[in-house]
Design a protein around this motif. Sequence first.
Motif, PDB file in Angstrom:
ATOM      1  N   UNK A  68      42.756  32.472  71.347  1.00  0.00           N
ATOM      2  CA  UNK A  68      43.963  31.725  71.692  1.00  0.00           C
ATOM      3  C   UNK A  68      45.055  32.687  72.150  1.00  0.00           C
ATOM      4  N   UNK A  69      45.217  33.786  71.415  1.00  0.00           N
ATOM      5  CA  UNK A  69      46.227  34.773  71.780  1.00  0.00           C
ATOM      6  C   UNK A  69      45.940  35.374  73.153  1.00  0.00           C
ATOM      7  N   UNK A  70      44.663  35.562  73.487  1.00  0.00           N
ATOM      8  CA  UNK A  70      44.317  36.073  74.825  1.00  0.00           C
ATOM      9  C   UNK A  70      44.823  35.123  75.908  1.00  0.00           C
ATOM     10  N   UNK A  88      51.595  29.871  61.573  1.00  0.00           N
ATOM     11  CA  UNK A  88      51.996  31.242  61.248  1.00  0.00           C
ATOM     12  C   UNK A  88      50.906  32.281  61.500  1.00  0.00           C
ATOM     13  N   UNK A  89      49.635  31.908  61.347  1.00  0.00           N
ATOM     14  CA  UNK A  89      48.548  32.855  61.601  1.00  0.00           C
ATOM     15  C   UNK A  89      48.499  33.250  63.072  1.00  0.00           C
ATOM     16  N   UNK A  90      48.743  32.279  63.954  1.00  0.00           N
ATOM     17  CA  UNK A  90      48.761  32.588  65.380  1.00  0.00           C
ATOM     18  C   UNK A  90      49.963  33.463  65.734  1.00  0.00           C
ATOM     19  N   UNK A  91      51.124  33.140  65.184  1.00  0.00           N
ATOM     20  CA  UNK A  91      52.316  33.936  65.478  1.00  0.00           C
ATOM     21  C   UNK A  91      52.157  35.356  64.940  1.00  0.00           C
ATOM     22  N   UNK A 144      50.292  41.969  68.437  1.00  0.00           N
ATOM     23  CA  UNK A 144      50.062  42.390  69.828  1.00  0.00           C
ATOM     24  C   UNK A 144      51.341  42.894  70.512  1.00  0.00           C
ATOM     25  N   UNK A 145      52.458  42.817  69.830  1.00  0.00           N
ATOM     26  CA  UNK A 145      53.683  43.341  70.398  1.00  0.00           C
ATOM     27  C   UNK A 145      54.598  42.315  71.030  1.00  0.00           C
TER      28      UNK A 145
END
Length: 379
Positions: free
Chosen positions: A286-288, A325-328, A334-335
């Motif tokens: 998801x972050x990608x 919160x886990x995604x954030x 990742x900066x």
Amino acid sequence: MADLQDEVHTTADVDGLDEPFAGEGGDSVGSGSEESFPAVSGPGTDPLERAHAILAAHPVADGYSGLPWALRHLSSYDLETGEAAVDTDVPRLREGHVGALFWSLHLPEGLDGDRAVGATLEQLDLVRTVVRTHPEGLRLACTAGQATDVLRCGRVAVLLGPAGAAAIGDSLGILRSLCALGLRVLTLSGVSWASEAGLTRFGEEVLREMNRLGVLADLSGASEETVRRAIVISKSPVLCTRSAAGALRPHPANLPDDLLAGLGEAKGLCMVPLTAKQTGPTVRDVADHLDHVRALAGPDCVGLSGTYDVGTAHPRELADASCYPRLIAELLHRGWTEADITLLTWGNVQRVLRGADFTARAAQLRREPSAAKIAELDG
């Protein structure tokens, strides 16, 4: 987004455009002043702790929830104390720091014509009933200002939509009636006037009337031709309520890079869904997608869409509405800056809602309700 200059000619014409707009026949619930959340300090703290702190100040505006249809199949439910039969309830919304969410009015495939109109009205009635019977946790909102007011009251703001294009029954009068009942997002796909071939003349008129009403255009699942034409025509920001990066994971609702770039140039909003099919099986996947969309469309044009309660699998660690919160925390690792995260979670949705309100107030000074008929424009 198209230029507004042909709709607004003098500063006097737009006096008071920063006031809350509730659509024709709608009511405002508050002043709608700008948020004044404090900045969050402590970049050296644990990412998950910092994620909770940031979200406490800048909560998530979730772009898509399938809860209304899921609740139709339950004989009883209690969202305020907790409901195990669904992915979303008030305790999990609070744990996930969700401040607002769009409740989908989409219907199962195969419903069209009068059946689609009637079923959408039933969905609207259900949502109003659910919110009315859960007053300590939920409250309806139509505008950015109202959503902020609801948040300040300690509730979660519920915004109505997206609905499917079939819900308006090829009638601009029905569109106006749905707007008066609170509809704020309409998906432009699955009908003759918004198809693989793009928008017809009637489809373009629907979009202009949506701009006049303050109803946002959802382009997730729309054809590429529809997306391109809608970006050109719409004077309000457009959004994709559940679209990720097609370059990372092919899916009919995911967008190719050129459309992501075009959406960014038009100051639209791409809301990345948390579903395994569209974004992958892990929180890193998801972050990608969020990284990719931000790089192409810009930090002002990316948002989040839980897509919970739609019957699809979610990435590990993102099983329900409590997991934001886990995604954030992953994005912080990742900066991502606090400024970019606050845009992602709350600020970008507020900008789009305010843009729709401004455009509607301006357009109503220049344009009467459209009397166009599909038979007249499309033959």
